[in-house]
Design a protein around this motif. Sequence first.
Motif, PDB file in Angstrom:
ATOM      1  N   THR A  87       0.824  -1.210   0.000  1.00  0.00           N
ATOM      2  CA  THR A  87       0.000   0.000   0.000  1.00  0.00           C
ATOM      3  C   THR A  87       0.857   1.258   0.000  1.00  0.00           C
ATOM      4  OG1 THR A  87      -1.753  -1.174   1.184  1.00  0.00           O
ATOM      5  CG2 THR A  87      -1.813   1.240   1.229  1.00  0.00           C
ATOM      6  N   LEU A  88       1.869   1.298   0.860  1.00  0.00           N
ATOM      7  CA  LEU A  88       2.725   2.471   0.933  1.00  0.00           C
ATOM      8  C   LEU A  88       3.502   2.690  -0.369  1.00  0.00           C
ATOM      9  CD1 LEU A  88       4.075   2.090   4.572  1.00  0.00           C
ATOM     10  CD2 LEU A  88       2.407   3.760   3.741  1.00  0.00           C
ATOM     11  N   THR A  89       3.967   1.606  -0.958  1.00  0.00           N
ATOM     12  CA  THR A  89       4.706   1.736  -2.225  1.00  0.00           C
ATOM     13  C   THR A  89       3.806   2.273  -3.334  1.00  0.00           C
ATOM     14  OG1 THR A  89       6.133  -0.107  -1.573  1.00  0.00           O
ATOM     15  CG2 THR A  89       6.125   0.518  -3.891  1.00  0.00           C
ATOM     16  N   ALA A  90       2.579   1.743  -3.417  1.00  0.00           N
ATOM     17  CA  ALA A  90       1.643   2.194  -4.443  1.00  0.00           C
ATOM     18  C   ALA A  90       1.225   3.647  -4.211  1.00  0.00           C
ATOM     19  CB  ALA A  90       0.413   1.286  -4.465  1.00  0.00           C
ATOM     20  N   GLN A  91       0.989   4.009  -2.938  1.00  0.00           N
ATOM     21  CA  GLN A  91       0.605   5.387  -2.648  1.00  0.00           C
ATOM     22  C   GLN A  91       1.732   6.366  -2.937  1.00  0.00           C
ATOM     23  OE1 GLN A  91      -0.811   5.458   1.374  1.00  0.00           O
ATOM     24  NE2 GLN A  91      -2.804   4.558   0.848  1.00  0.00           N
ATOM     25  N   ASP A  96       3.620  10.713  -6.332  1.00  0.00           N
ATOM     26  CA  ASP A  96       4.632  11.228  -7.259  1.00  0.00           C
ATOM     27  C   ASP A  96       3.990  11.630  -8.588  1.00  0.00           C
ATOM     28  OD1 ASP A  96       7.485  11.667  -8.006  1.00  0.00           O
ATOM     29  OD2 ASP A  96       7.037  10.067  -9.448  1.00  0.00           O
ATOM     30  N   ALA A  97       2.990  10.850  -9.031  1.00  0.00           N
ATOM     31  CA  ALA A  97       2.276  11.218 -10.265  1.00  0.00           C
ATOM     32  C   ALA A  97       1.492  12.522 -10.081  1.00  0.00           C
ATOM     33  CB  ALA A  97       1.333  10.092 -10.673  1.00  0.00           C
ATOM     34  N   GLN A 130       3.988  14.677   0.929  1.00  0.00           N
ATOM     35  CA  GLN A 130       3.308  13.444   1.323  1.00  0.00           C
ATOM     36  C   GLN A 130       4.001  12.217   0.756  1.00  0.00           C
ATOM     37  OE1 GLN A 130       0.826  13.099   3.487  1.00  0.00           O
ATOM     38  NE2 GLN A 130       0.899  15.301   3.851  1.00  0.00           N
ATOM     39  N   CYS A 131       4.537  12.341  -0.426  1.00  0.00           N
ATOM     40  CA  CYS A 131       5.278  11.226  -1.015  1.00  0.00           C
ATOM     41  C   CYS A 131       6.527  10.918  -0.195  1.00  0.00           C
ATOM     42  CB  CYS A 131       5.645  11.550  -2.463  1.00  0.00           C
ATOM     43  SG  CYS A 131       6.586  10.252  -3.300  1.00  0.00           S
ATOM     44  N   ARG A 132       7.227  11.975   0.214  1.00  0.00           N
ATOM     45  CA  ARG A 132       8.425  11.777   1.043  1.00  0.00           C
ATOM     46  C   ARG A 132       8.073  11.124   2.376  1.00  0.00           C
ATOM     47  NH1 ARG A 132       9.750  14.455   5.162  1.00  0.00           N
ATOM     48  NH2 ARG A 132       8.279  16.137   4.627  1.00  0.00           N
ATOM     49  N   ALA A 133       6.979  11.603   3.029  1.00  0.00           N
ATOM     50  CA  ALA A 133       6.568  11.022   4.308  1.00  0.00           C
ATOM     51  C   ALA A 133       6.168   9.557   4.153  1.00  0.00           C
ATOM     52  CB  ALA A 133       5.408  11.833   4.888  1.00  0.00           C
ATOM     53  N   THR A 134       5.526   9.228   3.036  1.00  0.00           N
ATOM     54  CA  THR A 134       5.136   7.837   2.798  1.00  0.00           C
ATOM     55  C   THR A 134       6.350   6.946   2.633  1.00  0.00           C
ATOM     56  OG1 THR A 134       3.107   8.609   1.715  1.00  0.00           O
ATOM     57  CG2 THR A 134       3.753   6.339   1.320  1.00  0.00           C
ATOM     58  N   LEU A 135       7.342   7.425   1.906  1.00  0.00           N
ATOM     59  CA  LEU A 135       8.560   6.638   1.722  1.00  0.00           C
ATOM     60  C   LEU A 135       9.338   6.494   3.030  1.00  0.00           C
ATOM     61  CD1 LEU A 135       9.784   8.012  -1.727  1.00  0.00           C
ATOM     62  CD2 LEU A 135       8.677   5.814  -1.255  1.00  0.00           C
ATOM     63  N   ILE A 141       9.358   0.783   8.329  1.00  0.00           N
ATOM     64  CA  ILE A 141       8.816  -0.574   8.455  1.00  0.00           C
ATOM     65  C   ILE A 141       9.851  -1.608   8.019  1.00  0.00           C
ATOM     66  CG2 ILE A 141       7.070  -2.161   7.549  1.00  0.00           C
ATOM     67  CD1 ILE A 141       5.124   0.129   7.438  1.00  0.00           C
ATOM     68  N   LYS A 142      10.561  -1.308   6.945  1.00  0.00           N
ATOM     69  CA  LYS A 142      11.563  -2.256   6.452  1.00  0.00           C
ATOM     70  C   LYS A 142      12.781  -2.323   7.364  1.00  0.00           C
ATOM     71  CE  LYS A 142      11.475  -4.071   2.970  1.00  0.00           C
ATOM     72  NZ  LYS A 142      11.002  -5.427   2.613  1.00  0.00           N
ATOM     73  N   ASN A 143      13.210  -1.177   7.887  1.00  0.00           N
ATOM     74  CA  ASN A 143      14.391  -1.117   8.762  1.00  0.00           C
ATOM     75  C   ASN A 143      14.018  -0.338  10.018  1.00  0.00           C
ATOM     76  OD1 ASN A 143      16.234  -2.370   6.824  1.00  0.00           O
ATOM     77  ND2 ASN A 143      16.026  -0.475   5.680  1.00  0.00           N
ATOM     78  N   PRO A 144      13.488  -1.006  11.037  1.00  0.00           N
ATOM     79  CA  PRO A 144      13.081  -0.302  12.261  1.00  0.00           C
ATOM     80  C   PRO A 144      14.282   0.358  12.923  1.00  0.00           C
ATOM     81  CG  PRO A 144      12.175  -2.530  12.189  1.00  0.00           C
ATOM     82  CD  PRO A 144      13.177  -2.440  11.088  1.00  0.00           C
TER      83      PRO A 144
END
Length: 230
Positions: A87-91, A96-97, A130-135, A141-144
């Motif tokens: 979800t985060l990757t898609a958002q 970005d679009a 918002q894109c930066r915050a999502t990434l 999540i990937k690297n706590p």
Amino acid sequence: MKKKAQAPAAPSGNPDPNTLQLHKDPAQTDAAQIAAMALGSVAANAMTARTFAKGTFGALDVTECVMTLKKRVDTTHDGDLKHAETTLTAQAATLDAIFNEMARRAALNMGEYLDATERYMRLALKAQGQCRATLETLAAIKNPPVIFAKQANIAHGPQQINNKTTTRNTSTRVRKTETLQNELLEDSGHGSTHMDAGATTTPARGHPAVEALESVHRPRKPRRKSGGSA
């Protein structure tokens, strides 16, 4: 010839997609089960998502929406965060679009319509933020992050910390010392008789047979006269 067994025919009428179908729970009444479903987070969010997705995907089956969201919640409880990462990757890609589209419209109005340029640029920068915050959330999540905890003294049962313990102990030791000194001043042979500090004492003679020594006179050595040789 033997006839082959045929599968039972499917029911002609499909259930209403706008009606939520619940599986009966023998431990709860119908009213309690409906209230638990209505006040829960899964069903409410499934209804909201179904309403917003209607413009793109049409009317969705409400029961299937609730069951799908329930499965995702269960996988999250089990520690599987693949759906959250997806979800985060898609958002992030969608944001970005949006940023690129708003930036393109700002560039088209630049030079002629400054007000429209500024509005589009503000929307572009909001999408970029918002894109930066999502990434950043996806990276967390990937690297706590590593948390360094200070050492703490943990005791079983109640524990009290008093910063005045040293002062209390010192005063206790002083009182004990004074008590011991008072006990030493007591006359052990006459019960509770104490030493009277104001009483007059009689000087005691030492050894009368011992006389004082006389002073000893030693002859002085003659001084040498200073002078030249004869």
